[in-house]
Design a protein around this motif. Structure first.
Motif, mmCIF file in Angstrom:
data_model
loop_
_atom_site.group_PDB
_atom_site.id
_atom_site.type_symbol
_atom_site.label_atom_id
_atom_site.label_comp_id
_atom_site.label_asym_id
_atom_site.label_seq_id
_atom_site.Cartn_x
_atom_site.Cartn_y
_atom_site.Cartn_z
ATOM 1 N N LYS A 14 0.828 -1.205 0.000
ATOM 2 C CA LYS A 14 0.000 0.000 0.000
ATOM 3 C C LYS A 14 0.860 1.252 0.000
ATOM 4 C CE LYS A 14 -4.669 -0.224 1.531
ATOM 5 N NZ LYS A 14 -5.596 -0.253 2.623
ATOM 6 N N THR A 18 4.344 5.013 -3.396
ATOM 7 C CA THR A 18 3.556 6.242 -3.255
ATOM 8 C C THR A 18 4.411 7.443 -3.683
ATOM 9 O OG1 THR A 18 2.247 5.321 -1.487
ATOM 10 C CG2 THR A 18 2.316 7.687 -1.621
ATOM 11 N N TYR A 28 -0.208 9.718 -4.930
ATOM 12 C CA TYR A 28 -0.831 8.579 -5.617
ATOM 13 C C TYR A 28 0.194 7.462 -5.766
ATOM 14 C CZ TYR A 28 1.751 10.126 -9.709
ATOM 15 O OH TYR A 28 2.757 10.481 -10.563
ATOM 16 N N THR A 29 -0.310 6.297 -6.181
ATOM 17 C CA THR A 29 0.559 5.146 -6.361
ATOM 18 C C THR A 29 0.892 5.028 -7.838
ATOM 19 O OG1 THR A 29 -0.692 4.162 -4.577
ATOM 20 C CG2 THR A 29 0.807 2.711 -5.746
ATOM 21 N N ASN A 32 0.067 1.875 -9.793
ATOM 22 C CA ASN A 32 -1.331 1.468 -9.972
ATOM 23 C C ASN A 32 -1.940 2.238 -11.151
ATOM 24 O OD1 ASN A 32 -4.169 1.445 -9.802
ATOM 25 N ND2 ASN A 32 -4.140 1.178 -7.587
ATOM 26 N N GLU A 34 -4.926 2.604 -12.319
ATOM 27 C CA GLU A 34 -6.117 3.401 -12.023
ATOM 28 C C GLU A 34 -5.739 4.717 -11.344
ATOM 29 O OE1 GLU A 34 -9.524 1.724 -9.782
ATOM 30 O OE2 GLU A 34 -8.959 -0.107 -10.870
ATOM 31 N N ASP A 35 -4.814 4.612 -10.402
ATOM 32 C CA ASP A 35 -4.328 5.784 -9.689
ATOM 33 C C ASP A 35 -3.661 6.748 -10.654
ATOM 34 O OD1 ASP A 35 -5.028 5.278 -7.057
ATOM 35 O OD2 ASP A 35 -3.008 5.782 -6.330
ATOM 36 N N GLU A 36 -2.941 6.179 -11.595
ATOM 37 C CA GLU A 36 -2.232 7.035 -12.546
ATOM 38 C C GLU A 36 -3.198 7.799 -13.436
ATOM 39 O OE1 GLU A 36 1.844 6.805 -14.291
ATOM 40 O OE2 GLU A 36 1.289 4.666 -14.164
ATOM 41 N N GLN A 38 -6.293 8.563 -12.623
ATOM 42 C CA GLN A 38 -6.912 9.579 -11.757
ATOM 43 C C GLN A 38 -5.983 10.768 -11.580
ATOM 44 O OE1 GLN A 38 -8.132 8.353 -7.886
ATOM 45 N NE2 GLN A 38 -10.266 8.254 -8.555
ATOM 46 N N HIS A 39 -4.714 10.464 -11.387
ATOM 47 C CA HIS A 39 -3.754 11.544 -11.213
ATOM 48 C C HIS A 39 -3.694 12.424 -12.455
ATOM 49 C CE1 HIS A 39 0.490 13.067 -11.770
ATOM 50 N NE2 HIS A 39 -0.087 13.895 -10.933
ATOM 51 N N TYR A 42 -6.732 14.664 -12.627
ATOM 52 C CA TYR A 42 -6.683 15.705 -11.602
ATOM 53 C C TYR A 42 -5.597 16.727 -11.943
ATOM 54 C CZ TYR A 42 -5.907 17.936 -7.104
ATOM 55 O OH TYR A 42 -5.744 18.866 -6.116
#
Ligand code: ACO
Ligand code: ZN
Length: 217
Positions: A14, A18, A28-29, A32, A34-36, A38-39, A42
């Protein structure tokens, strides 16, 4: 036994990888996908939102070595109002506030702290008649400060601060302090408001730590 080992490995992962983006400040991770995604979404929206190209007629109310404060009033040109709305949306998103329509939009004063070509701080102030004093908690920590005590007796006040926000990567550089100093100086023509004439509405833990410190110094 195997289950426990697995749990430890998951918990470790987890935090592994990060990253904090040096431009938008999002944590963010990177490993990952999905995180990327989202980043990236944003990141783009945030940088567009805080981008400040400079206006022909801007109301500079304070200048510092590392930036300046610009005041925006409700009757200003639509490009200025649009910038204020975009920044307020970002702030509300970060605070988890639903968009609250200001009670007196025609009396709202928005102060933007500008550095280079970005809005890195924002303060929204509106006239108020009374406020409930927060009873100070000298030992408040970030965790405990959600449950602060408020007096039951309203006291007269003049200026309500409905939002104060500083870009994550620019915090603890006295930007919020300079925004509040400027509001006290500019909110009412010809007078410097006392700290008991200003009130912070519904502060977050960060907001409360700042306000407590600000009002006691
Ligand atoms: N924890 C402890 N003390 C703090 C904190 C904090 N998170 N933030 C400020 N202080 C105190 C410190 O004593 C600081 O002085 P120091 O750095 O010399 O120790 C002093 O307040 C002045 O701080 P500034 O540097 O002027 O504050 P900053 O520019 O970092 O902005 C703010 C503070 C606006 C609260 C920022 O942390 C932020 O944007 N947070 C997220 C948004 C938020 O929660 N805003 C408040 C919402 S409530 C409302 O809008 C009414
Ligand atoms: Zn980013």
């Amino acid at each position: 036994k195997g289950g426990k080992a697995q749990f430890v490995i998951d918990a470790g992962q987890k935090h592994f990888g990060t990253t904090i983006c040096k431009s938008c400040g999002m944590i963010y991770t990177a490993s990952n996908p999905e995180d990327e995604v989202q980043h990236l979404q944003y990141h783009h929206r945030f940088l567009e939102g805080i981008k400040y190209v400079g206006w022909k007629r801007e109301r500079v109310v304070a200048e510092f070595w590392d930036g300046k404060i610009v005041l925006v009033l409700p009757q200003d040109p639509s490009y200025a109002i649009k910038k204020v709305e975009d920044v307020q949306d970002l702030v509300d998103m970060e605070l988890g506030f639903h968009h609250v329509v200001p009670k007196c939009p025609n009396k709202t004063k928005t102060f933007l702290f500008i550095d280079e070509k970005r809005v890195v701080g924002c303060l929204i102030a509106e006239p108020i008649k009374q406020a409930f004093r927060v009873l100070s908690e000298p030992n408040a920590t970030k965790e405990s400060s959600r449950a602060w005590q408020c007096s039951d007796v309203p006291e007269p006040a003049i200026c309500g601060i409905s939002r104060i926000w500083v870009f994550r990567l620019k915090r603890r550089k006295r930007i919020a302090r300079r925004l509040v100093d400027t509001v006290r100086n500019c909110f009412m023509f010809g007078c410097f408001l006392n700290t008991n004439e200003i009130a912070f509405s519904d502060p977050t833990p960060d907001g409360k730590l700042f306000a407590t410190k600000y009002c006691n110094t």
